[in-house]
Scaffold this active site. Structure first.
Site, PDB file in Angstrom:
ATOM      1  N   GLN A 142       0.569  16.264  16.545  1.00 16.06           N
ATOM      2  CA  GLN A 142       2.024  16.299  16.664  1.00 16.06           C
ATOM      3  C   GLN A 142       2.470  16.634  18.085  1.00 16.06           C
ATOM      4  O   GLN A 142       3.627  16.384  18.438  1.00 16.06           O
ATOM      5  CB  GLN A 142       2.623  17.287  15.664  1.00 16.06           C
ATOM      6  CG  GLN A 142       2.319  18.751  15.946  1.00 16.06           C
ATOM      7  CD  GLN A 142       2.886  19.670  14.889  1.00 16.06           C
ATOM      8  OE1 GLN A 142       2.303  19.857  13.826  1.00 16.06           O
ATOM      9  NE2 GLN A 142       4.037  20.255  15.181  1.00 16.06           N
ATOM     10  N   CYS A 149       5.623  19.026  11.989  1.00 17.51           N
ATOM     11  CA  CYS A 149       4.532  19.262  11.026  1.00 17.51           C
ATOM     12  C   CYS A 149       4.921  18.786   9.631  1.00 17.51           C
ATOM     13  O   CYS A 149       4.095  18.242   8.898  1.00 17.51           O
ATOM     14  CB  CYS A 149       4.169  20.735  10.997  1.00 17.51           C
ATOM     15  SG  CYS A 149       5.541  21.822  10.592  1.00 17.51           S
ATOM     16  N   HIS A 286       4.575  26.596   9.059  1.00 20.34           N
ATOM     17  CA  HIS A 286       3.822  25.376   9.320  1.00 20.34           C
ATOM     18  C   HIS A 286       3.563  24.628   8.009  1.00 20.34           C
ATOM     19  O   HIS A 286       3.426  25.238   6.958  1.00 20.34           O
ATOM     20  CB  HIS A 286       2.498  25.760   9.987  1.00 20.34           C
ATOM     21  CG  HIS A 286       1.764  24.607  10.589  1.00 20.34           C
ATOM     22  ND1 HIS A 286       2.385  23.594  11.291  1.00 20.34           N
ATOM     23  CD2 HIS A 286       0.449  24.298  10.591  1.00 20.34           C
ATOM     24  CE1 HIS A 286       1.477  22.725  11.695  1.00 20.34           C
ATOM     25  NE2 HIS A 286       0.286  23.120  11.282  1.00 20.34           N
ATOM     26  N   ASN A 307      -4.944  19.369   9.375  1.00 16.43           N
ATOM     27  CA  ASN A 307      -3.864  19.844  10.237  1.00 16.43           C
ATOM     28  C   ASN A 307      -3.405  18.707  11.154  1.00 16.43           C
ATOM     29  O   ASN A 307      -4.035  17.642  11.176  1.00 16.43           O
ATOM     30  CB  ASN A 307      -4.342  21.066  11.033  1.00 16.43           C
ATOM     31  CG  ASN A 307      -3.199  21.909  11.575  1.00 16.43           C
ATOM     32  OD1 ASN A 307      -2.020  21.551  11.432  1.00 16.43           O
ATOM     33  ND2 ASN A 307      -3.520  23.022  12.192  1.00 16.43           N
TER      34      ASN A 307
END
Ligand SMILES: *[C@@H]1O[C@H](CO)[C@@H](O)[C@H](O)[C@H]1NC(C)=O
Ligand SMILES: CC(=O)N[C@H]1CO[C@H](CO)[C@@H](O)[C@@H]1O
Length: 343
Positions: A142, A149, A286, A307
């Site tokens: 990102q 996120c 997150h 992630n």
């Protein structure tokens, strides 16, 4: 005679003292030099450019402090996870926390769905890795300047369910969500809500491919032309009952699931390998996607998480965090707010 001896002793002591001082200063200089060299190498690896010498000195000091903290942690041993010097190493704690901020209060406005299709699941495999079933696209990044996120987490879960229902794994566009999704105040690089992203994908009758609407890491205007070329569609979404790792397991056993976690802790930020256990809070900042679960060699149960911080973070972009912990919220709050798209 006595005074002469005294004089000798004093000078010897002084000489020794001076020698020691010179030696330690020298070691310190060597240490500094090698730390500067590490900083240079790290800058090159992560493509860091500082605007001037002053900025560089400031970043170097933060880098040095973080490296010492990370090495101290690893040298202490006796932990199920290791830390590493990653792309966040020249940021202060406050700066890091500012990157991924989701507006926490916005989540409370969303009411949970009342149905949970995996409620009556009784048999789940002992371990599962959706990557091995071809339902997970490569790790994405990102970037440090866009709090997107939420889009990455929603997209990864949508890519997963699309693969499971159509047999095709297609990388989908986060940028389309950032530019076009204004549901529930979803605010592009500022913040967003995963469930609102799922709702957008339903209304939009799908999402464009990553290739046709690539990631820019900035807020842009909605590109309606590309936007009309949709490849993946979903019918809706459901929330996993909160604070119940068994319910989360039943869902993850059937498809990748988007979750919120607290990533503000030092251990999460600098995580490099192993199963994260120990200190981690439950204040979400997150969004990530659970793409499996398992048991490590030493018997620790873990969640496998994709992630959106690139491949240099964690285990090539993934993190394993402890599963079935005493707190019902789960490690880092992983069981508090989980949801998945329905195809
Ligand atoms: C947790 O979820 C499982 C599976 O849906 C359910 O059987 C169980 O009753 C739930 N536990 C609690 C405390 O709600
Ligand atoms: C993972 C690990 O080795 N944990 C140990 C750390 O140290 C405490 C106390 O010394 C032990 O009880 C743990 O088993």
């Amino acid at each position: 005679m006595a005074s002469e001896n005294l004089f000798h002793c004093t000078s010897l002591a002084l000489l020794l003292l001076f020698g020691f001082w010179a030696f330690s200063a020298n070691t310190r200089t060597l240490e500094d030099a090698s730390m500067h060299e590490r900083h240079e190498q790290w800058m090159a690896q992560h493509g860091k450019v500082y605007k001037d010498h002053h900025e560089k000195e400031l970043r170097y000091k933060i880098f040095q402090q973080n490296v010492k903290g990370i090495e101290g942690f690893n040298n202490a041993g006796n932990k199920s996870h290791k830390l590493g010097v990653n792309q966040f190493a020249d940021l202060t704690e406050e700066e890091f926390k500012a990157i991924n901020k989701l507006k926490g209060y916005m989540w409370s406005k969303i009411s949970r769905t009342s149905t949970f299709k995996y409620e009556h699941v009784t048999k789940v495999p002992a371990t599962l890795d959706w990557r091995q079933k071809g339902a997970v696209t490569p790790i994405k990044s990102q970037g440090l300047k866009c709090g997107s996120c939420w889009a990455f987490a929603a997209v990864a879960a949508t890519e997963g369910i699309t693969k499971l229902t159509t047999g095709e794994l297609i990388s989908l566009s986060e940028q389309e969500l950032i530019d076009c999704d204004t549901n529930g105040d979803n605010g592009g690089c500022k913040w967003g809500i995963i469930q609102e992203a799922f709702k957008f994908i339903v209304q939009n009758k799908g999402l464009a491919t990553e290739a046709s609407y690539p990631y820019q890491a900035v807020d842009g205007t909605c590109n309606a032309k590309v936007e009309s070329k949709h490849v993946a569609s979903i019918k809706g979404y459901e929330d996993v009952p909160a604070n119940n790792e068994t319910a989360l397991l039943n869902a993850v056993a059937n498809q990748p699931v988007s979750v919120l976690v607290d990533s503000s802790d030092y251990d999460f930020r600098f995580y490099s390998s192993g199963v994260l256990s120990g200190s981690c809070g439950t204040t979400f900042d997150h969004a990530v996607t659970v793409v499996g679960y398992g048991v490590s060699d030493d018997g620790t149960k873990y969640w496998l998480i994709k992630n959106s911080w690139g491949v240099y973070w964690g285990e090539q972009g993934y993190i394993r965090i402890k599963r079935d912990v005493a707190a019902k919220e789960g490690m880092c709050g992983i069981a508090m707010q989980a949801s998945y798209p329905i195809a």
